[in-house]
Write a protein that holds these residues in place. Structure first.
Motif, PDB file in Angstrom:
ATOM      1  N   ARG A   1       3.201  -7.778  -3.653  1.00  0.00           N
ATOM      2  CA  ARG A   1       4.244  -6.755  -3.586  1.00  0.00           C
ATOM      3  C   ARG A   1       3.599  -5.406  -3.828  1.00  0.00           C
ATOM      4  NH1 ARG A   1       9.169  -5.756  -7.881  1.00  0.00           N
ATOM      5  NH2 ARG A   1       7.660  -4.311  -8.778  1.00  0.00           N
ATOM      6  N   ASP A   2       3.564  -4.545  -2.776  1.00  0.00           N
ATOM      7  CA  ASP A   2       3.060  -3.196  -2.986  1.00  0.00           C
ATOM      8  C   ASP A   2       4.252  -2.266  -3.174  1.00  0.00           C
ATOM      9  OD1 ASP A   2       4.060  -2.722  -0.445  1.00  0.00           O
ATOM     10  OD2 ASP A   2       2.114  -2.373   0.492  1.00  0.00           O
ATOM     11  N   ASN A   3       4.048  -0.958  -3.092  1.00  0.00           N
ATOM     12  CA  ASN A   3       5.160  -0.045  -3.368  1.00  0.00           C
ATOM     13  C   ASN A   3       6.081   0.145  -2.171  1.00  0.00           C
ATOM     14  OD1 ASN A   3       3.475   1.487  -1.756  1.00  0.00           O
ATOM     15  ND2 ASN A   3       3.614   3.342  -2.982  1.00  0.00           N
ATOM     16  N   VAL A   4       5.869  -0.632  -1.124  1.00  0.00           N
ATOM     17  CA  VAL A   4       6.718  -0.546   0.070  1.00  0.00           C
ATOM     18  C   VAL A   4       7.472  -1.842   0.325  1.00  0.00           C
ATOM     19  CG1 VAL A   4       6.744  -0.168   2.574  1.00  0.00           C
ATOM     20  CG2 VAL A   4       5.193   1.161   1.130  1.00  0.00           C
ATOM     21  N   ARG A   5       6.797  -2.987   0.216  1.00  0.00           N
ATOM     22  CA  ARG A   5       7.396  -4.249   0.625  1.00  0.00           C
ATOM     23  C   ARG A   5       6.594  -5.421   0.093  1.00  0.00           C
ATOM     24  NH1 ARG A   5       7.340  -5.532   6.533  1.00  0.00           N
ATOM     25  NH2 ARG A   5       7.498  -7.599   5.665  1.00  0.00           N
ATOM     26  N   PHE A   6       7.041  -6.634   0.445  1.00  0.00           N
ATOM     27  CA  PHE A   6       6.305  -7.856   0.142  1.00  0.00           C
ATOM     28  C   PHE A   6       5.476  -8.280   1.338  1.00  0.00           C
ATOM     29  CE2 PHE A   6       9.246  -8.323  -3.366  1.00  0.00           C
ATOM     30  CZ  PHE A   6       8.512  -9.019  -4.307  1.00  0.00           C
ATOM     31  N   HIS A   7       4.300  -8.818   1.032  1.00  0.00           N
ATOM     32  CA  HIS A   7       3.429  -9.394   2.050  1.00  0.00           C
ATOM     33  C   HIS A   7       3.197 -10.853   1.669  1.00  0.00           C
ATOM     34  CE1 HIS A   7       2.207  -5.384   3.656  1.00  0.00           C
ATOM     35  NE2 HIS A   7       2.463  -5.020   2.401  1.00  0.00           N
ATOM     36  N   HIS A   8       3.605 -11.757   2.543  1.00  0.00           N
ATOM     37  CA  HIS A   8       3.354 -13.185   2.334  1.00  0.00           C
ATOM     38  C   HIS A   8       2.211 -13.587   3.268  1.00  0.00           C
ATOM     39  CE1 HIS A   8       7.135 -14.203   0.058  1.00  0.00           C
ATOM     40  NE2 HIS A   8       7.447 -13.011   0.547  1.00  0.00           N
ATOM     41  N   PHE A   9       1.021 -13.780   2.704  1.00  0.00           N
ATOM     42  CA  PHE A   9      -0.149 -14.169   3.488  1.00  0.00           C
ATOM     43  C   PHE A   9      -0.253 -15.684   3.492  1.00  0.00           C
ATOM     44  CE2 PHE A   9      -1.031 -10.028   1.567  1.00  0.00           C
ATOM     45  CZ  PHE A   9      -1.418  -9.275   2.664  1.00  0.00           C
ATOM     46  N   ASN A  10      -0.292 -16.247   4.684  1.00  0.00           N
ATOM     47  CA  ASN A  10      -0.329 -17.702   4.808  1.00  0.00           C
ATOM     48  C   ASN A  10      -1.051 -18.088   6.083  1.00  0.00           C
ATOM     49  OD1 ASN A  10       0.305 -20.294   3.881  1.00  0.00           O
ATOM     50  ND2 ASN A  10       2.423 -19.706   3.413  1.00  0.00           N
ATOM     51  N   GLY A  11      -2.078 -18.919   5.961  1.00  0.00           N
ATOM     52  CA  GLY A  11      -2.777 -19.426   7.135  1.00  0.00           C
ATOM     53  C   GLY A  11      -3.428 -18.365   7.986  1.00  0.00           C
ATOM     54  N   GLY A  12      -3.773 -17.216   7.389  1.00  0.00           N
ATOM     55  CA  GLY A  12      -4.463 -16.176   8.138  1.00  0.00           C
ATOM     56  C   GLY A  12      -3.576 -15.097   8.724  1.00  0.00           C
ATOM     57  N   THR A  13      -2.266 -15.186   8.491  1.00  0.00           N
ATOM     58  CA  THR A  13      -1.348 -14.155   8.997  1.00  0.00           C
ATOM     59  C   THR A  13      -0.472 -13.649   7.856  1.00  0.00           C
ATOM     60  OG1 THR A  13       0.360 -15.778   9.605  1.00  0.00           O
ATOM     61  CG2 THR A  13      -1.256 -15.185  11.307  1.00  0.00           C
ATOM     62  N   CYS A  14       0.178 -12.513   8.101  1.00  0.00           N
ATOM     63  CA  CYS A  14       1.055 -11.923   7.093  1.00  0.00           C
ATOM     64  C   CYS A  14       2.476 -11.819   7.627  1.00  0.00           C
ATOM     65  CB  CYS A  14       0.554 -10.535   6.695  1.00  0.00           C
ATOM     66  SG  CYS A  14       1.603  -9.708   5.462  1.00  0.00           S
ATOM     67  N   SER A  15       3.439 -11.972   6.732  1.00  0.00           N
ATOM     68  CA  SER A  15       4.850 -11.915   7.116  1.00  0.00           C
ATOM     69  C   SER A  15       5.242 -10.556   7.683  1.00  0.00           C
ATOM     70  CB  SER A  15       5.728 -12.216   5.896  1.00  0.00           C
ATOM     71  OG  SER A  15       5.476 -11.270   4.857  1.00  0.00           O
ATOM     72  N   CYS A  16       4.453  -9.504   7.387  1.00  0.00           N
ATOM     73  CA  CYS A  16       4.807  -8.170   7.866  1.00  0.00           C
ATOM     74  C   CYS A  16       4.481  -7.981   9.344  1.00  0.00           C
ATOM     75  CB  CYS A  16       4.118  -7.089   7.037  1.00  0.00           C
ATOM     76  SG  CYS A  16       2.351  -6.892   7.373  1.00  0.00           S
ATOM     77  N   GLY A  17       3.706  -8.909   9.912  1.00  0.00           N
ATOM     78  CA  GLY A  17       3.327  -8.771  11.310  1.00  0.00           C
ATOM     79  C   GLY A  17       2.583  -7.486  11.591  1.00  0.00           C
ATOM     80  N   ASN A  18       1.871  -6.991  10.544  1.00  0.00           N
ATOM     81  CA  ASN A  18       1.106  -5.746  10.614  1.00  0.00           C
ATOM     82  C   ASN A  18       1.979  -4.499  10.763  1.00  0.00           C
ATOM     83  OD1 ASN A  18      -1.387  -6.999  10.263  1.00  0.00           O
ATOM     84  ND2 ASN A  18      -1.592  -7.385  12.456  1.00  0.00           N
ATOM     85  N   PHE A  19       3.310  -4.648  10.491  1.00  0.00           N
ATOM     86  CA  PHE A  19       4.204  -3.490  10.460  1.00  0.00           C
ATOM     87  C   PHE A  19       4.457  -3.125   8.995  1.00  0.00           C
ATOM     88  CE2 PHE A  19       5.185  -4.835  14.793  1.00  0.00           C
ATOM     89  CZ  PHE A  19       5.319  -3.608  15.439  1.00  0.00           C
ATOM     90  N   TRP A  20       3.459  -2.488   8.380  1.00  0.00           N
ATOM     91  CA  TRP A  20       3.646  -2.050   6.993  1.00  0.00           C
ATOM     92  C   TRP A  20       3.082  -0.669   6.837  1.00  0.00           C
ATOM     93  CZ3 TRP A  20      -1.214  -3.605   8.002  1.00  0.00           C
ATOM     94  CH2 TRP A  20      -2.254  -3.164   7.191  1.00  0.00           C
TER      95      TRP A  20
END
Length: 518
Positions: free
Chosen positions: A499-518
């Motif tokens: 959790r950064d100061n903008v949103r949550f990032h769930h990193f799993n299996g080499g990808t992130c839930s943000c889809g690189n939109f952060w």
């Protein structure tokens, strides 16, 4: 009344002073105060004294309110609590704490004022510490107290406290499935503690839901990168005839922004006033600038800031500056930053973002000029800081470049091993994430000492293999750390939640839930 010779009583003055406070008429209030002293017998009246404190507090003159309090011969819990609440509202928690310590009998209102004050002034640890003391004193808890405690837990982002507060709520007869205020606050808390599944379980179990419940859940989905779930819930909300408010649309637009859903975001924004009667304010325009900017439509985002019907506030220009950072556009960034320097002259984060943008395109003279500006204003950079929450609920804090941690040598060894393994999978450090004109080796060393990497390495040392690693960070995660976390989640086969100061990032299996939109 005075002209007819009818003498006032205590209640006369309490009513007059309440009227002055309600009208926020300090001058008239002082005249009434003078009358209490001119007409004998009221200077020492407890109820008149309390009303004077209340009047001065309502009119924003805390100094006079405190002077009345200090000169009172007799005080009751209302005398103390009125002032405690007024210091907490101005952020003067030290004075509020001194008054609280001197209060002979501390009731629920006084305790709640302190808990709420710390929570509202960005001091969640202190709020929770006071609430623990309140529990130890066996003081009753109501939904107002609990809502403030829940807010503190959400700020801290620690699962340990979330579970504890849930237990307290149940024991106090404030079960979130039954109480819509507590339930809505808990949805927000679990979302911000990284437990979006628990947040949704609370939401689904609630017997009653209002606009705040839906808004909290929609925003929760949005900051966890679950844009489609947020949009689906918005549709369900409309079907239940729950009218969305301004906060609801912020959640929906954030979901569109973080999901790269530009067309849907535009449609919703244009329908706000026409279909739902909600006039877009500066925060909604900031969301739209963010949506367009993240998706790479920088010129369109810039045009929106120039043509919007309201004067853009710092959030609007900040969104544009953030987009320029993602897409490395120093020209528009300089324009956005110049507005921010006027609106928020002491917000050092804006200067640092501009530095990073200049650094990313090699404009080192401009980086130097911005740094000189920062030094000239006497501003201090907030150090990068990350927290790791262990399985036992313990919070471990790490600062960028830290070398004094008891397990520093082990942490460095873990990071070296991870780096070697990642290189074998094609990972290369993103040196443009360092805003300093130093050698490549120095940049690599600086990147490996970022606080979230230190927290990750410690997490690997201090947790079981199947447990997700949870990290909180005070600043936005940099591009290199984001890439690093993606790679590590793949090679170790574990979920990493940041959790950064903008949103949550769930990193799993080499990808992130943000889809690189952060």
């Amino acid at each position: 009344m005075r002209e007819e010779g009818v003498g006032p009583v205590s209640f006369t003055f309490t009513a007059l002073l309440k009227a002055c406070g309600a009208a926020i008429d300090l001058n008239l209030g002082r005249q009434v105060h003078a009358q209490t002293m001119l007409i004998g017998g009221f200077g020492s009246d407890l109820y008149v004294g309390n009303s004077l404190i209340g009047m001065y507090v309502s009119c924003g003159d805390l100094g006079s309110g405190r002077k009345v309090f200090d000169e009172m011969l007799h005080r009751d819990v209302i005398s103390w609590t009125t002032l405690i609440v007024a210091y907490t509202k101005t952020g003067d928690m030290a004075s509020a704490g001194d008054l609280f310590d001197g209060l002979p009998v501390k009731d629920m209102v006084a305790w709640t004022a302190m808990v709420t004050g710390f929570a509202q002034n960005g001091k969640p640890r202190e709020a929770l510490w006071f609430f623990e003391r309140m529990q130890d004193a066996r003081v009753e808890t109501d939904e107002v107290t609990l809502a403030s405690v829940i807010s503190a837990c959400a700020q801290l982002g620690a699962s340990k406290y979330a579970k504890w507060v849930r237990d307290v709520a149940t024991k106090s007869g404030l079960e979130p499935t039954e109480n819509v205020v507590v339930g809505s606050a808990m949805v927000d808390m679990y979302s911000k503690c990284g437990n979006i599944e628990d947040a949704y379980m609370i939401f689904k179990g609630m017997k009653k839901r209002n606009v705040y419940t839906y808004s909290s859940m929609i925003l929760g989905f949005a900051i966890h990168g679950l844009a489609r779930a947020a949009m689906q819930l918005f549709g369900e909300m409309v079907e239940t005839a729950t009218k969305p408010n301004k906060v609801t649309f912020i959640g929906v637009l954030v979901a569109c922004s973080h999901g790269g859903m530009v067309d849907q975001g535009k449609q919703i924004f244009s329908s706000m006033e026409e279909r739902y009667g909600v006039v877009p304010d500066g925060d909604h325009y900031a969301c739209m600038v963010d949506l367009l900017g993240r998706a790479g439509h920088l010129n369109e985002a810039f045009k929106l800031t120039e043509t919007m019907p309201l004067k853009p506030h710092g959030g609007v220009w900040g969104a544009l500056l953030g987009a320029c950072r993602i897409h490395r556009n120093p020209d528009i960034a300089q324009i956005a930053a110049s507005h921010l320097f006027e609106l928020e002259p002491h917000a050092i984060g804006n200067y640092m973002v501009l530095c990073n943008i200049f650094a990313s395109v090699g404009r080192w003279d401009d980086v130097s000029n911005v740094r000189k500006l920062v030094r000239g204003k006497g501003l201090k950079k907030n150090p990068g800081c990350s927290w790791f929450e262990s399985e036992k609920g313990e919070i471990h804090e790490f600062f960028a470049g830290e070398t004094k941690h008891p397990r520093s040598s082990e942490i460095n060894k873990v990071l070296e091993d991870l780096l070697e393994r990642l290189k074998g999978h094609g990972y290369q450090q993103i040196l443009s994430s360092v805003a300093y004109d130093v050698s490549e080796d120095d940049k690599k060393r600086i990147l490996m000492a970022h606080s979230e990497k230190l927290a990750l390495a410690f997490g690997l040392l201090d947790s079981s293999e199947n447990c997700p690693i949870r990290i909180m960070k005070n600043l936005r995660i940099c591009e290199d750390c984001h890439s690093f976390m993606c790679g590590v989640s793949h090679i170790i086969g574990r979920e990493i939640i940041v959790r950064d100061n903008v949103r949550f990032h769930h990193f799993n299996g080499g990808t992130c839930s943000c889809g690189n939109f952060w």
